[in-house]
Design a protein around this motif. Structure first.
Motif, mmCIF file in Angstrom:
data_model
loop_
_atom_site.group_PDB
_atom_site.id
_atom_site.type_symbol
_atom_site.label_atom_id
_atom_site.label_comp_id
_atom_site.label_asym_id
_atom_site.label_seq_id
_atom_site.Cartn_x
_atom_site.Cartn_y
_atom_site.Cartn_z
ATOM 1 N N TYR A 35 45.426 58.858 34.095
ATOM 2 C CA TYR A 35 44.447 59.090 33.049
ATOM 3 C C TYR A 35 43.183 58.258 33.243
ATOM 4 O O TYR A 35 42.110 58.687 32.858
ATOM 5 C CB TYR A 35 45.065 58.811 31.685
ATOM 6 N N MET A 36 43.343 57.078 33.804
ATOM 7 C CA MET A 36 42.181 56.253 34.124
ATOM 8 C C MET A 36 42.597 55.208 35.139
ATOM 9 O O MET A 36 43.766 54.882 35.276
ATOM 10 C CB MET A 36 41.555 55.624 32.877
ATOM 11 N N SER A 37 41.613 54.707 35.857
ATOM 12 C CA SER A 37 41.863 53.659 36.845
ATOM 13 C C SER A 37 41.780 52.296 36.155
ATOM 14 O O SER A 37 41.309 52.188 35.015
ATOM 15 C CB SER A 37 40.818 53.734 37.960
ATOM 16 N N ALA A 38 42.196 51.267 36.851
ATOM 17 C CA ALA A 38 42.091 49.910 36.317
ATOM 18 C C ALA A 38 40.628 49.550 36.073
ATOM 19 O O ALA A 38 40.291 48.891 35.084
ATOM 20 C CB ALA A 38 42.741 48.913 37.269
ATOM 21 N N GLU A 39 39.756 50.003 36.961
ATOM 22 C CA GLU A 39 38.322 49.727 36.825
ATOM 23 C C GLU A 39 37.759 50.401 35.574
ATOM 24 O O GLU A 39 36.962 49.809 34.848
ATOM 25 C CB GLU A 39 37.564 50.178 38.075
ATOM 26 N N ALA A 49 30.775 43.489 29.496
ATOM 27 C CA ALA A 49 31.002 42.607 30.652
ATOM 28 C C ALA A 49 30.049 42.954 31.787
ATOM 29 O O ALA A 49 29.759 44.125 32.038
ATOM 30 C CB ALA A 49 32.439 42.704 31.123
ATOM 31 N N ASP A 50 29.571 41.910 32.445
ATOM 32 C CA ASP A 50 28.735 42.123 33.632
ATOM 33 C C ASP A 50 29.441 41.637 34.899
ATOM 34 O O ASP A 50 28.926 41.767 35.995
ATOM 35 C CB ASP A 50 27.361 41.452 33.480
ATOM 36 N N ARG A 51 30.652 41.085 34.710
ATOM 37 C CA ARG A 51 31.429 40.612 35.861
ATOM 38 C C ARG A 51 32.909 40.649 35.520
ATOM 39 O O ARG A 51 33.313 40.331 34.403
ATOM 40 C CB ARG A 51 31.011 39.177 36.211
ATOM 41 N N PHE A 52 33.702 41.043 36.513
ATOM 42 C CA PHE A 52 35.159 41.054 36.383
ATOM 43 C C PHE A 52 35.751 40.296 37.562
ATOM 44 O O PHE A 52 35.443 40.607 38.706
ATOM 45 C CB PHE A 52 35.702 42.484 36.372
ATOM 46 N N ALA A 84 37.183 39.166 32.168
ATOM 47 C CA ALA A 84 35.918 39.846 31.890
ATOM 48 C C ALA A 84 34.904 38.834 31.364
ATOM 49 O O ALA A 84 35.205 38.093 30.421
ATOM 50 C CB ALA A 84 36.134 40.959 30.877
ATOM 51 N N TYR A 85 33.714 38.820 31.964
ATOM 52 C CA TYR A 85 32.663 37.884 31.585
ATOM 53 C C TYR A 85 31.367 38.605 31.260
ATOM 54 O O TYR A 85 31.049 39.632 31.857
ATOM 55 C CB TYR A 85 32.364 36.915 32.736
ATOM 56 N N ALA A 86 30.618 38.018 30.329
ATOM 57 C CA ALA A 86 29.229 38.390 30.084
ATOM 58 C C ALA A 86 28.457 37.104 30.351
ATOM 59 O O ALA A 86 28.504 36.173 29.549
ATOM 60 C CB ALA A 86 29.015 38.869 28.664
ATOM 61 N N GLY A 87 27.806 37.036 31.516
ATOM 62 C CA GLY A 87 27.215 35.776 31.944
ATOM 63 C C GLY A 87 28.337 34.768 32.134
ATOM 64 O O GLY A 87 29.376 35.091 32.707
ATOM 65 N N PRO A 88 28.180 33.555 31.569
ATOM 66 C CA PRO A 88 29.243 32.554 31.720
ATOM 67 C C PRO A 88 30.354 32.668 30.668
ATOM 68 O O PRO A 88 31.367 31.998 30.757
ATOM 69 C CB PRO A 88 28.493 31.231 31.549
ATOM 70 N N ARG A 89 30.149 33.541 29.666
ATOM 71 C CA ARG A 89 31.082 33.635 28.536
ATOM 72 C C ARG A 89 32.247 34.573 28.840
ATOM 73 O O ARG A 89 32.062 35.728 29.218
ATOM 74 C CB ARG A 89 30.322 34.136 27.311
#
Length: 190
Positions: A35-39, A49-52, A84-89
């Motif tokens: 149904y969906m990938s991990a990504e 999130a801008d980084r995983f 999952a991060y948004a910048g450093p958070r």
């Protein structure tokens, strides 16, 4: 009873029907549906999130025994932890894991907030012939907000779906185990 070479013996109709039914009978086959990938799951759970950061986790026999004390269910013992991060958070953590349904594996993703509460549960791949209703949003939403220190009892806190009892029970046990594992990992990092 003697027959000439052009005569056939009389066979009762009920025997012919039974033989035909046996000839057409096939055991049910599992139907794998992704149904969906991990990504996709990580982006759905944490859209800001801008980084995983992906970390494969292989549980030790000792960790598996500890988790069996929480909720015994057959798991593969390999799972992915995705921060999952948004910048450093840190926005939260997504775990991708497998539990056994009735006889086939169910791949699911559990998103956990920084406070340790369930953010979402998604079914990534379902391989059983029955019980696909565990994918319904209303069933999966039952997990939202639960933490490792709050009750999560199958049949009470998490309702069963008729025809999907083992899938429901095993997914509930898998979530319990991941919440406990997450709490242990977070405690070890402090």
């Amino acid at each position: 009873m003697k027959h000439s070479r052009h005569e056939w013996p009389v066979v009762p109709a009920s025997l012919l029907i039974a033989a035909g039914a046996l000839a057409t009978f096939q055991a049910p086959h599992a139907i794998a549906a992704q149904y969906m990938s991990a990504e996709q799951a990580q982006k759905t759970a944490f859209p800001d999130a801008d980084r995983f950061d992906v970390r494969p986790l292989r549980l030790t026999p000792e960790q598996l025994r500890t988790l069996d004390g929480v909720a015994p269910v057959r798991q593969r013992g390999e799972l992915r932890q995705i921060l999952a991060y948004a910048g450093p958070r840190l926005l939260g953590t997504l775990y991708v894991d497998d539990v056994i349904g009735k006889v086939e594996w169910i791949t699911y993703a559990l998103a956990i907030n920084p406070d340790g509460s369930v953010r979402s549960l998604d079914i990534l791949e379902y391989r059983e012939t029955h019980g696909f209703e565990v994918r319904t949003a209303s069933w999966r939403k039952q997990f939202v907000g639960h933490r490792s220190d709050t009750p999560l009892h199958f049949g009470d806190d998490i309702k069963n779906i008729s025809g999907a009892t083992l899938s429901c029970a095993h997914l509930t046990a898998g979530v319990q185990r991941l919440l406990k594992l997450h709490a242990q990992l977070a405690s070890a990092e402090r």
